[in-house]
Design a protein around this motif. Structure first.
Motif, short mmCIF file in Angstrom:
data_model
loop_
_atom_site.label_atom_id
_atom_site.label_comp_id
_atom_site.label_asym_id
_atom_site.label_seq_id
_atom_site.Cartn_x
_atom_site.Cartn_y
_atom_site.Cartn_z
N CYS A 1 -6.72 -115.53 -19.59
CA CYS A 1 -6.72 -114.69 -18.40
C CYS A 1 -6.31 -113.28 -18.79
N GLU A 2 -5.33 -113.21 -19.69
CA GLU A 2 -4.86 -111.91 -20.16
C GLU A 2 -5.95 -111.21 -20.96
N TYR B 1 -10.42 -114.50 -13.62
CA TYR B 1 -9.35 -115.28 -14.26
C TYR B 1 -9.62 -116.78 -14.18
N GLY B 2 -10.04 -117.22 -13.00
CA GLY B 2 -10.28 -118.65 -12.81
C GLY B 2 -11.37 -119.19 -13.72
N LEU C 1 -2.30 -119.21 -20.06
CA LEU C 1 -2.95 -118.12 -19.36
C LEU C 1 -3.35 -116.98 -20.28
N LEU D 1 -9.89 -120.56 -16.96
CA LEU D 1 -8.70 -121.40 -16.86
C LEU D 1 -9.07 -122.76 -16.28
N ASP E 1 -8.65 -109.88 -18.53
CA ASP E 1 -8.16 -109.05 -17.42
C ASP E 1 -8.63 -107.61 -17.55
N PRO F 1 -4.48 -118.60 -10.69
CA PRO F 1 -3.73 -117.80 -11.66
C PRO F 1 -3.16 -116.50 -11.09
N VAL F 2 -3.98 -115.77 -10.31
CA VAL F 2 -3.48 -114.47 -9.84
C VAL F 2 -2.31 -114.66 -8.87
N ILE G 1 -0.18 -110.50 -18.98
CA ILE G 1 0.00 -111.68 -18.14
C ILE G 1 0.95 -112.69 -18.79
#
Lengths: 380, 447
Positions: free
Chosen positions: B421-422, B380-381, B418, B384, B425, B390-391, B431
């Motif tokens: 990130c979604e 995720y990071g 985010l 972003l 994932d 984020p988590v 998310i």
């Protein structure tokens, strides 16, 4: 998620066999990608899913597993000279290791499916990896009923009570090993358990290189006298748990895990650094004469560093935390080897202990980051 | 002081269907929708009834909490229908266009000569006020609050986003007027992509040059976090270029002109390009751009954060992009186990998309897997470029823990920040919805 109605109603919720929905779904989605489409948020998604992540880990373990099977036969042949040839040794080893796999998967997956069924959720893939790991970290002759009991304990109390894969804080495979170790130490340590025997035959004596750590400052001589060198420990032609002996096979796995980004290279690197540091301290202060780099190829260190410490669920979650977590695992592992001659394999307990502390490490990392953020000056 | 913002993290999703740089046509719609649902925090009260005559700029809806905030009709015509959803929630007011260009006259003004109060009043009266988004929470700005600053991103890095230089090439004067007007209320920061951007010459604003090639560098939330992170108790406003152009035109022409160039994009679009359209234009006006045989999702906005409006839906107020993608209901046999999946993109090295760095993919809406708990921690990071975890933020939102949400930066993010990130994932969690619920909880608890 929006469901597409193509599955037979038989297994649907409310159908005749609806109570088997999770099991049906597990096999169905194993064979075909689910037809679910995005309903909220991002309309397109990456094709990576947890099934893929887990299969990559299994793939990375295959070299260690194959080597381990051959080594089981090879070690037996070294003592009894009754298995001539590479393939004889490999298939005899396969024959010895296969039951461990069957027990590990039947018991573990049985519990996973049952608990998914009870909770009415999809079956998690996490056990595909745990089930593959467990036979590789036990002595090959461990009685199957013990293994079954340990697997059941690890899956139920290590994972399911916390909510399944992703919610557990201890590595289930290591928990399984720890359960065996503390409940049945005579089947897990000493010099009689490492070399596979034929049914009904007497145990074969064969100590692992690590067991000579208790010699302290004369350990390196003892290891050499027993016929072990850096290079055969590196190649893996020594007694030990099934999958842990060959650093070459483990490095192939490490390459796959790092390349695919499935496991954290930071944890691996810092664990090695931690081990080298304490190993160096040990030689500098005369506690042992085993050079630090030899520690890396002995026992379960390499296997633990690559496959167990990097478990993404139970390791530290923050990037800074991963450096600390890995370093402490390596350092603790060697510390145990140096100061606990009775039980020289420190990797299992080092990782389990750091699993327990990983949330604390992350807490410290995130709260210091939050404080740093709060201090940032506003320029607008 | 250097105003460069260098962003390295992020991901460009290689999706097919970028809009050709040509204007296909100007859509003259039969019906235009005024959708209160486009504006977070707006609880609508009807000011018109079916059959009423309206002009471009006539009030249609007012906010129940703050009656000064109104939405106005973008066209002249008659109110045709009031659309309601579950529990009689007001979804849209449909205005049947009469084809004339009658508009309410708000009077031409010179933005340089106005003061903050005059600008605010003009925006409120014309119904353009709701185009100002307030952060935290992404809600309609409160006219009573003076923000710390106003942020504008002059480019979008979202997948297939409209090319700002092309889409707004005729609106530079209006955008400048808009910036000047807004600068009367608070300091304006404009982020431009590269120093040679046409927007780098805007006056009355601080220009920040973003050096980055990957999404989400164009997201205003990411830019704010690098210029001046939002702390508890602070508010900032954000505006997009289309809104600034409309504000500029309000002063330059004295009327509400919301036409903008809209990029028609996506792998399921049979023809791509730009159309000139109003917010609230029905998707049916674009039916020639899709294959009616294929089950297609009509997205107002981009594939990451756009809204699935359906083929009978309408273009959102803030959007200048429409994306068409196929619904992915096909079941790929052993998809996750295949070594190679050349028609599926993955940013992960666990697949082999990296072998074909230039390939664009016909992506569909399949999730490619089932929902799981969070397992991987580092994916995720990487996408972003913000100083948050984020988590941890997502888990705080799931737990409804206000203190933790605050600590992990809920004030700085909107769901769109985010979105990547979604996308990446592997556990397939929604998310953006989680963050959105978290923000709703914050609004409720902080009220």
């Amino acid at each position: 998620m929006e469901e597409n109605n193509v599955k037979p109603g038989l297994f649907e919720k409310g159908g005749k066999l609806g109570w088997l929905h999770s099991t049906w779904d597990a096999f169905d989605t194993f064979l075909r990608v689910p037809a679910t489409v995005t309903s909220k948020g991002a309309h397109v998604r990456d094709s990576l899913d947890i099934k893929r992540v887990m299969i990559i880990v299994v793939l990375a373990l295959v070299p260690a597993a194959l080597f381990g099977m051959w080594n089981v036969g090879y070690q037996h042949d070294l003592k009894l000279h009754d298995l001539p040839g590479f393939w004889n040794q490999f298939f005899w080893g396969l024959w010895k290791v296969l039951p461990l796999y069957i027990v590990s998967y039947i018991v573990g997956l049985g519990i996973e499916f049952t608990s998914a069924q009870i909770k009415g959720e999809e079956v998690n893939e996490g056990y595909l990896v745990s089930g593959f790991l467990i036979p590789l970290i036990v002595p090959v002759d461990v009685p199957l009923w013990m293994l079954a009991l340990a697997v059941a304990f690890a899956v139920i109390f290590g994972k399911e009570v916390f909510g399944g894969t992703g919610m557990n804080f201890l590595n289930p495979a290591l928990l399984c090993r720890a359960f065996l170790f503390f409940s049945y130490p005579s089947s897990m340590s000493g010099s009689l358990v490492w070399i596979a025997r034929r049914c009904g035959a007497d145990a074969i004596t064969g100590a692992t290189p690590l067991s000579y750590m208790s010699e302290g400052s004369a350990a390196m001589d003892a290891i050499s006298n027993a016929g072990f060198s850096f290079w055969n420990m590196f190649a893996g032609t020594v007694p030990g748990s099934v999958g842990e002996t060959s650093v070459i096979a483990i490095l192939i796995g490490a390459f796959i895990l790092i390349w695919t980004g499935v496991a954290s290279w930071k944890i691996m690197v810092s664990s090695v650094a931690g081990a080298l540091f304490v190993g160096w301290l040990g030689t500098a202060f005369g506690v042992t004469d085993v050079p630090a780099y030899v520690q890396l190829v002995m026992g379960g260190f390499a296997f633990g560093t690559v496959f167990m410490a990097t478990d993404p669920v139970t390791s530290a979650q923050t990037e800074t935390g991963k450096w600390i977590y890995g370093f402490l695992i390596g350092a603790l592992c060697i510390t145990v080897r140096l100061f606990n001659p009775g039980y020289a394999e420190g990797m299992m307990l080092a990782i389990l202990l750091m699993n327990t502390f990983a949330p604390l490490i992350d807490h410290c990392v995130t709260s210091s980051a939050t404080k740093r953020r709060a201090k940032k000056v506003s320029i607008a | 002081m250097s105003n460069n913002i260098v962003l390295k993290k992020g991901l460009n999703i290689p999706i097919n269907g970028v809009a050709a740089l040509e204007t296909m046509r100007t859509i003259v719609p039969d019906v235009v929708a005024v959708k209160p649902t486009d504006f977070k925090g707006f609880s609508p009260r009807l000011l018109v009834k079916e059959g009423d005559k309206v002009q471009a700029g006539s009030p249609v809806l007012a906010d129940k909490q703050n009656p000064d905030i109104i939405l106005t009709s973008p066209v002249s015509g008659t109110v045709q229908a009031i659309c309601r959803g579950e529990k009689r929630k007001l979804l849209a007011v449909l205005v049947k266009a009469d084809g004339t260009s009658e508009a309410v006259d708000f009077g031409k003004k010179v933005p340089e000569n106005l003061n903050a109060q005059e600008v605010k009043e003009a925006l409120l009266k014309s119904g353009l006020w709701p185009s100002i988004i307030q952060r935290p929470y992404g809600i309609i700005a409160d006219p009573a609050v003076t923000p710390k600053a106003v942020f504008v991103s002059s480019f979008s890095t979202a997948p297939l986003a409209a090319d700002a230089g092309f889409a707004f090439q005729d609106d530079l004067e209006a955008i400048q007027a808009g910036v000047t007007a807004i600068s009367k209320i608070a300091k304006v920061h404009v982020c431009v992509c590269g120093a040679d951007s046409v927007f780098a010459t805007l006056k009355d604003a601080t220009i920040h040059t973003v050096v980055a090639t990957k999404h989400p560098a164009g997201n205003v939330g990411v830019q704010i976090s690098h210029i001046s992170p939002i702390k508890k108790g602070e508010t900032v406003w954000t505006l997009n270029l289309a809104s600034l152009a409309a504000i500029g035109k309000l002063f330059l022409q004295g009327k509400v002109v919301l036409e903008r160039k809209v990029a028609v994009t996506g792998p399921a679009a049979v023809k791509t390009g730009y159309v000139v359209a109003l917010p609230g234009t029905p998707m049916t006006a674009l039916s020639d751009c899709v294959d009616s045989e294929v089950e297609t999702r009509f997205i107002s906005g981009d594939v990451l954060s756009g809204e699935n409006v359906g083929k009978d839906g309408f273009l959102g107020f803030f959007d200048n992009q429409v994306t068409f993608i196929k619904e992915g209901r096909e079941r790929e046999v052993l998809g996750w186990a295949k070594p190679f999946r050349f028609n599926q993109f993955s940013s992960s090295m666990a697949y082999f998309s990296w072998l074909l760095p230039k390939k664009k993919y016909d992506m569909d809406t399949n999730t490619h897997g089932g929902v799981r708990a969070f397992v991987c921690s580092d994916v995720y990071g990487k996408v972003l470029p913000m100083d948050i975890f984020p988590v941890y933020l997502i888990k705080a939102c799931l737990a409804g823990d206000i203190d933790k949400m605050e600590q992990f930066g809920i004030y700085e993010v909107l769901p769109e920040d985010l979105a990547l990130c979604e996308f990446v994932d592997p556990s397939k969690n929604d998310i953006q919805a989680i963050i959105s619920d978290g923000i709703d909880l914050m609004i409720k608890e902080m009220a």
